[in-house]
Motif scaffolding. Structure first.
Motif, mmCIF file in Angstrom:
data_model
loop_
_atom_site.group_PDB
_atom_site.id
_atom_site.type_symbol
_atom_site.label_atom_id
_atom_site.label_comp_id
_atom_site.label_asym_id
_atom_site.label_seq_id
_atom_site.Cartn_x
_atom_site.Cartn_y
_atom_site.Cartn_z
ATOM 1 N N TYR A 86 -2.815 -2.291 -6.002
ATOM 2 C CA TYR A 86 -2.973 -3.406 -5.058
ATOM 3 C C TYR A 86 -2.072 -3.123 -3.861
ATOM 4 C CZ TYR A 86 -4.709 -5.319 -9.424
ATOM 5 O OH TYR A 86 -5.390 -5.497 -10.615
ATOM 6 N N PRO A 87 -2.489 -2.205 -2.982
ATOM 7 C CA PRO A 87 -1.574 -1.651 -1.972
ATOM 8 C C PRO A 87 -1.089 -2.626 -0.916
ATOM 9 C CG PRO A 87 -3.822 -0.922 -1.571
ATOM 10 C CD PRO A 87 -3.837 -1.620 -2.895
ATOM 11 N N GLU A 88 -1.714 -3.785 -0.804
ATOM 12 C CA GLU A 88 -1.280 -4.752 0.205
ATOM 13 C C GLU A 88 -0.695 -6.011 -0.432
ATOM 14 O OE1 GLU A 88 -4.418 -5.433 2.973
ATOM 15 O OE2 GLU A 88 -4.515 -3.342 3.622
ATOM 16 N N ASN A 89 -0.401 -5.939 -1.709
ATOM 17 C CA ASN A 89 0.207 -7.073 -2.417
ATOM 18 C C ASN A 89 1.562 -6.680 -2.982
ATOM 19 O OD1 ASN A 89 -3.074 -7.415 -3.357
ATOM 20 N ND2 ASN A 89 -2.073 -9.098 -2.304
ATOM 21 N N MET A 90 2.479 -7.628 -2.959
ATOM 22 C CA MET A 90 3.816 -7.428 -3.516
ATOM 23 C C MET A 90 4.487 -6.192 -2.912
ATOM 24 S SD MET A 90 4.646 -7.985 -7.544
ATOM 25 C CE MET A 90 5.211 -6.351 -7.975
ATOM 26 N N VAL A 91 4.200 -5.968 -1.644
ATOM 27 C CA VAL A 91 4.553 -4.713 -0.986
ATOM 28 C C VAL A 91 6.060 -4.469 -0.972
ATOM 29 C CG1 VAL A 91 4.555 -3.545 1.247
ATOM 30 C CG2 VAL A 91 2.470 -4.643 0.413
ATOM 31 N N HIS A 92 6.822 -5.429 -0.430
ATOM 32 C CA HIS A 92 8.258 -5.201 -0.284
ATOM 33 C C HIS A 92 8.969 -5.180 -1.632
ATOM 34 C CE1 HIS A 92 6.974 -6.865 3.639
ATOM 35 N NE2 HIS A 92 7.782 -5.941 4.101
ATOM 36 N N THR A 93 8.484 -5.972 -2.563
ATOM 37 C CA THR A 93 9.095 -6.002 -3.888
ATOM 38 C C THR A 93 8.871 -4.685 -4.614
ATOM 39 O OG1 THR A 93 8.780 -8.388 -4.036
ATOM 40 C CG2 THR A 93 9.161 -7.207 -6.085
ATOM 41 N N THR A 94 7.654 -4.191 -4.592
ATOM 42 C CA THR A 94 7.347 -2.918 -5.254
ATOM 43 C C THR A 94 8.094 -1.775 -4.592
ATOM 44 O OG1 THR A 94 5.141 -3.704 -5.873
ATOM 45 C CG2 THR A 94 5.514 -1.320 -5.860
ATOM 46 N N GLY A 95 8.028 -1.719 -3.267
ATOM 47 C CA GLY A 95 8.616 -0.597 -2.553
ATOM 48 C C GLY A 95 7.727 0.629 -2.634
ATOM 49 N N TYR A 96 8.218 1.744 -2.116
ATOM 50 C CA TYR A 96 7.398 2.951 -2.051
ATOM 51 C C TYR A 96 8.245 4.175 -2.386
ATOM 52 C CZ TYR A 96 9.638 3.326 2.552
ATOM 53 O OH TYR A 96 10.558 3.389 3.565
ATOM 54 N N ILE A 97 7.553 5.306 -2.566
ATOM 55 C CA ILE A 97 8.226 6.573 -2.846
ATOM 56 C C ILE A 97 8.072 7.509 -1.653
ATOM 57 C CG2 ILE A 97 7.935 6.367 -5.334
ATOM 58 C CD1 ILE A 97 5.624 8.397 -5.111
ATOM 59 N N GLY A 98 8.912 8.519 -1.608
ATOM 60 C CA GLY A 98 8.836 9.523 -0.558
ATOM 61 C C GLY A 98 9.608 10.762 -0.984
ATOM 62 N N GLU A 99 9.493 11.821 -0.199
ATOM 63 C CA GLU A 99 10.158 13.069 -0.557
ATOM 64 C C GLU A 99 11.668 12.911 -0.459
ATOM 65 O OE1 GLU A 99 9.986 17.827 0.579
ATOM 66 O OE2 GLU A 99 8.387 16.463 1.229
ATOM 67 N N ILE A 100 12.353 13.441 -1.438
ATOM 68 C CA ILE A 100 13.805 13.325 -1.507
ATOM 69 C C ILE A 100 14.444 13.996 -0.301
ATOM 70 C CG2 ILE A 100 14.165 15.466 -2.831
ATOM 71 C CD1 ILE A 100 16.238 13.892 -4.523
ATOM 72 N N ASN A 101 15.461 13.352 0.271
ATOM 73 C CA ASN A 101 16.170 13.975 1.389
ATOM 74 C C ASN A 101 17.442 14.658 0.883
ATOM 75 O OD1 ASN A 101 18.319 12.020 1.282
ATOM 76 N ND2 ASN A 101 17.042 10.595 2.466
ATOM 77 N N ARG A 102 18.115 15.345 1.787
ATOM 78 C CA ARG A 102 19.267 16.145 1.383
ATOM 79 C C ARG A 102 20.373 15.290 0.769
ATOM 80 N NH1 ARG A 102 21.622 20.953 1.891
ATOM 81 N NH2 ARG A 102 23.879 21.080 2.225
ATOM 82 N N ASN A 103 20.674 14.148 1.400
ATOM 83 C CA ASN A 103 21.737 13.283 0.885
ATOM 84 C C ASN A 103 21.411 12.745 -0.504
ATOM 85 O OD1 ASN A 103 23.303 13.641 3.171
ATOM 86 N ND2 ASN A 103 22.500 11.812 4.200
ATOM 87 N N GLU A 104 20.143 12.356 -0.696
ATOM 88 C CA GLU A 104 19.725 11.865 -2.018
ATOM 89 C C GLU A 104 19.814 12.974 -3.054
ATOM 90 O OE1 GLU A 104 16.431 8.517 -0.586
ATOM 91 O OE2 GLU A 104 15.873 10.625 -0.779
ATOM 92 N N LEU A 105 19.398 14.170 -2.660
ATOM 93 C CA LEU A 105 19.430 15.307 -3.586
ATOM 94 C C LEU A 105 20.845 15.564 -4.073
ATOM 95 C CD1 LEU A 105 17.698 17.586 -4.853
ATOM 96 C CD2 LEU A 105 18.265 18.979 -2.860
ATOM 97 N N ILE A 106 21.787 15.529 -3.149
ATOM 98 C CA ILE A 106 23.184 15.777 -3.516
ATOM 99 C C ILE A 106 23.732 14.656 -4.388
ATOM 100 C CG2 ILE A 106 25.531 15.980 -2.597
ATOM 101 C CD1 ILE A 106 24.268 17.374 -0.129
ATOM 102 N N SER A 107 23.535 13.411 -3.927
ATOM 103 C CA SER A 107 24.132 12.276 -4.645
ATOM 104 C C SER A 107 23.498 12.068 -6.011
ATOM 105 C CB SER A 107 24.010 10.997 -3.802
ATOM 106 O OG SER A 107 22.656 10.655 -3.580
ATOM 107 N N PHE A 108 22.182 12.214 -6.124
ATOM 108 C CA PHE A 108 21.520 12.037 -7.417
ATOM 109 C C PHE A 108 21.986 13.097 -8.418
ATOM 110 C CE2 PHE A 108 17.437 9.747 -5.743
ATOM 111 C CZ PHE A 108 18.236 8.732 -5.248
ATOM 112 N N ASN A 109 22.076 14.335 -7.958
ATOM 113 C CA ASN A 109 22.474 15.400 -8.873
ATOM 114 C C ASN A 109 23.956 15.326 -9.224
ATOM 115 O OD1 ASN A 109 19.878 16.326 -9.014
ATOM 116 N ND2 ASN A 109 20.147 17.976 -7.538
ATOM 117 N N GLU A 110 24.758 14.764 -8.344
ATOM 118 C CA GLU A 110 26.166 14.535 -8.682
ATOM 119 C C GLU A 110 26.306 13.511 -9.798
ATOM 120 O OE1 GLU A 110 28.077 13.456 -5.051
ATOM 121 O OE2 GLU A 110 28.498 15.541 -4.473
ATOM 122 N N LEU A 111 25.290 12.644 -9.931
ATOM 123 C CA LEU A 111 25.297 11.663 -11.011
ATOM 124 C C LEU A 111 24.813 12.251 -12.337
ATOM 125 C CD1 LEU A 111 23.846 8.580 -9.075
ATOM 126 C CD2 LEU A 111 26.208 8.905 -9.832
ATOM 127 N N GLY A 112 24.421 13.521 -12.299
ATOM 128 C CA GLY A 112 24.015 14.199 -13.527
ATOM 129 C C GLY A 112 22.515 14.355 -13.690
#
Length: 615
Positions: free
Chosen positions: A154-180
């Motif tokens: 339902y791509p036009e319902n509950m939009v902000h609550t659901t949120g979306y995905i996207g390609e990982i950026n450099r900062n996310e890659l570093i911080s996520f992997n630092e968390l194990g």
């Protein structure tokens, strides 16, 4: 004879060259070419791990996955004498995929081993997939593997609550992997909403198959498999049918009000709207919407730059979740806080008498009056009726008395008791905390003391006060249950793909105000909220004539810095005697609370199954 000698010499030279070359290959570089040959016949190919589903409280799947195909380069399967760049150029010509896109993904990879795949492109079209597979013999080292594409059903319902995905950026890659965690460049991760909040639960763990291939890259046998682990499923407190109804009611009214404003030069178009339904006995969010919104499927494959710029540059800011990411002055809704502080600290009672002679309030030795919303005096009022009438003069007087007694601290103290000036803690990223101004804040911000006028303005929800709609939904929940401050929660539980409960999210009590606020204070204020809706003189009563559910509520029209751009609020709980839900509606730049009240009424009617014939 000489010719025969020459021929023999030539043959001998050729033989010596061949022997020397063989010795070079087998003795000097034998180990190197042995390792190369081994690498050339072993490949590690990815096995997709689907992301966890998002499910409503009734078991309805809201977000799932569907089959797609990803494109990879296996460097160890490229024949000697050919380069990766040549293969990619051929691939681009055959498939029509942009060469620069392919070469960028190849060069930017973080894959170090030659036997591991390099991701070249996600989510191939059916046409691209077919033509690449059909030309497999011409594209050594190129493989197409099954993957999963996020399916926003339902791509036009509950939009902000659901949120979306996207390609990982450099900062996310570093911080996520630092968390194990074990993320790689090219992975898709949650970027907003629940997708981001519960990323580490929803994300699966990719598997791998180690295979032996022949010199044409064809699979000969499987040498080993690491099974993929699917992501966990997220079950919400949201009832999707209620959610759809709330969104429809909110959007229909928003669009109508914008259309009406085009023909009335004294009104402006509302720029956004938000609505929330909360269970007052648990903090569970049953429905929540912010408009305008956007199409979630724009992000499923990775949004294009042009589409992202279009969304980002839209003056109505559709990517902003107004329920938690925007804050506003409350207007008269704040009179609940002023009333609580006055009853607890000044001894005001439900029947305390006040007198509004002219619709104006003067601070001693100040020439400028503070005005009521009604441009005339309302005479004698007790405290409860002042709440029902939303009489500014009474609350100006109370705010001034609190200032004389406590300066700029007491109103702010009570606002914070009720959850303002702090994040609600709802399970969404990027929540704002709002602002409750006081003497210390003003000195730090403007290098000025807290004046009597600041207290008087704050008493009716102005004076730099900022709150989110989620904070106001929480506030009405506290009055509904007379003192328990629940943390708002969207998620109910997290379960494994096998159905095992990984995390059971219980209601969380942030504060119990029953030890700090007297029962008589809640009783008086709730009576005032009841009278707002049910007494003929209540500011919302004409919208609830013959309404079969007893509702308690409060209007709020909050001034902004621009003319004719007041924000329009209405907050409520129902039923009055045995509250189940709190409801909040905000119209950003909506003009008057008279426009927000009917929206809330329709949401409440829908929740309780009230038909028009019943009203």
């Amino acid at each position: 004879m000489d010719r025969l000698k020459i021929l023999r010499i030539i043959i001998l030279v050729i033989f010596i060259i061949l022997i020397s070359r063989a010795a070079y290959l087998q003795i000097i570089n034998g180990d190197y070419f042995f390792r190369l040959s081994e690498g050339n016949r072993i490949s590690v190919r990815p096995i997709n791990a689907p992301r966890g589903k998002i499910i409503d409280s009734q078991g309805k799947v809201i977000v799932s996955n569907r089959l797609t195909y990803n494109l990879y380069l296996m460097r160890n399967e490229i024949p000697p004498g050919e380069s990766s760049e040549e293969i990619l150029a051929e691939l681009s010509e055959i498939s029509g995929i942009d060469y620069q896109r392919l070469i960028n993904n190849y060069q930017n990879t973080d894959v170090k081993s030659v036997i591991e795949p390099i991701l070249l492109a996600r989510h191939l079209s059916k046409e691209e997939m077919v033509v690449i597979v059909e030309n497999n013999d011409l594209l050594p080292g190129i493989i197409v593997q099954e993957a999963s594409l996020r399916d926003y059903i339902y791509p036009e319902n509950m939009v902000h609550t659901t949120g979306y995905i996207g390609e990982i950026n450099r900062n996310e890659l570093i911080s996520f992997n630092e968390l194990g965690y074990n993320y790689r460049a090219g992975d898709f991760v949650g970027k907003s909403g629940l997708e981001r909040q519960y990323e580490f639960y929803l994300a699966g763990q990719e598997g791998a198959e180690q295979i032996e291939v022949d010199n044409r890259g064809q699979k000969k046998q499987t040498l080993g498999i690491r099974k993929p682990i699917a992501g966990n499923d997220l079950t919400l407190n949201i009832d999707f049918e209620l959610q759809l109804s709330l969104e429809e009611i909110l959007k229909e009214n928003f669009d109508r009000l914008r259309l009406e404003a085009e023909d009335d030069e004294e009104r402006i178009k509302p720029t956004a709207a938000a609505a929330i339904v909360m269970d007052v006995n648990s903090g569970a969010i049953l429905a929540s919407s912010s408009i305008p919104n956007y199409d979630l499927n724009l992000f499923a494959k990775g949004i294009s730059s042009s589409d992202y710029q279009k969304l980002s540059n839209d003056p109505l800011r559709p990517m902003l979740d107004r329920t938690v990411m925007s804050d506003y002055p409350t207007g008269s809704i704040f009179k609940l806080i002023t009333g609580a502080a006055a009853m607890e600290e000044l001894g005001v009672r439900a029947d305390s008498s006040f007198y509004d002679s002219s619709g104006r309030f003067y601070i001693p030795n100040w020439s400028r009056p503070f005005r009521n919303w009604l441009d005339r005096g309302e005479g004698q009022l007790d405290f409860v009726k002042a709440m029902a009438r939303s009489n500014n003069i009474v609350f100006y007087e109370l705010g001034h008395e609190l200032y004389k007694e406590y300066r700029g601290d007491k109103l702010a103290e009570y606002a914070r008791k009720f959850g303002l000036d702090q994040k609600t803690g709802i399970d969404l990223p990027s929540e704002r905390s709002g602002l409750v101004p006081d003497d210390q804040w003003k000195r730090e911000t403007f290098n000025e003391p807290w004046y009597p006028g600041d207290a008087v303005n704050l008493s009716i929800g102005q004076s730099n006060l900022l709150t989110t709609p989620m904070q106001i939904a929480q506030l009405f929940s506290v009055f509904a249950n007379e003192g328990i401050l629940y943390k708002p929660q969207l998620a109910d539980k997290i379960t494994s793909p096998e159905g095992e409960v990984v995390l059971d999210i219980e209601p969380y009590i942030k504060a119990d105000l029953r030890s700090e606020i007297n029962d008589s204070t809640f009783a008086a204020l709730n009576q005032g909220l009841y009278d707002v809706v049910n007494k003929s003189y209540g500011t919302a009563s004409h919208h609830f004539l013959n309404f079969p559910i007893e509702v308690a509520g409060k209007t709020g029209t909050a001034q902004t810095s621009r003319a004719l751009t007041n924000h329009a609020w209405f907050g409520a709980f129902a039923p009055y005697e045995d509250p189940q839900i709190s409801v909040v509606v905000l119209l950003e730049n909506g003009g008057s609370s008279s426009f927000s009240v009917p929206i809330a009424r329709d949401i409440i009617a829908n929740y309780f199954g009230v038909d028009e014939e019943d009203e």
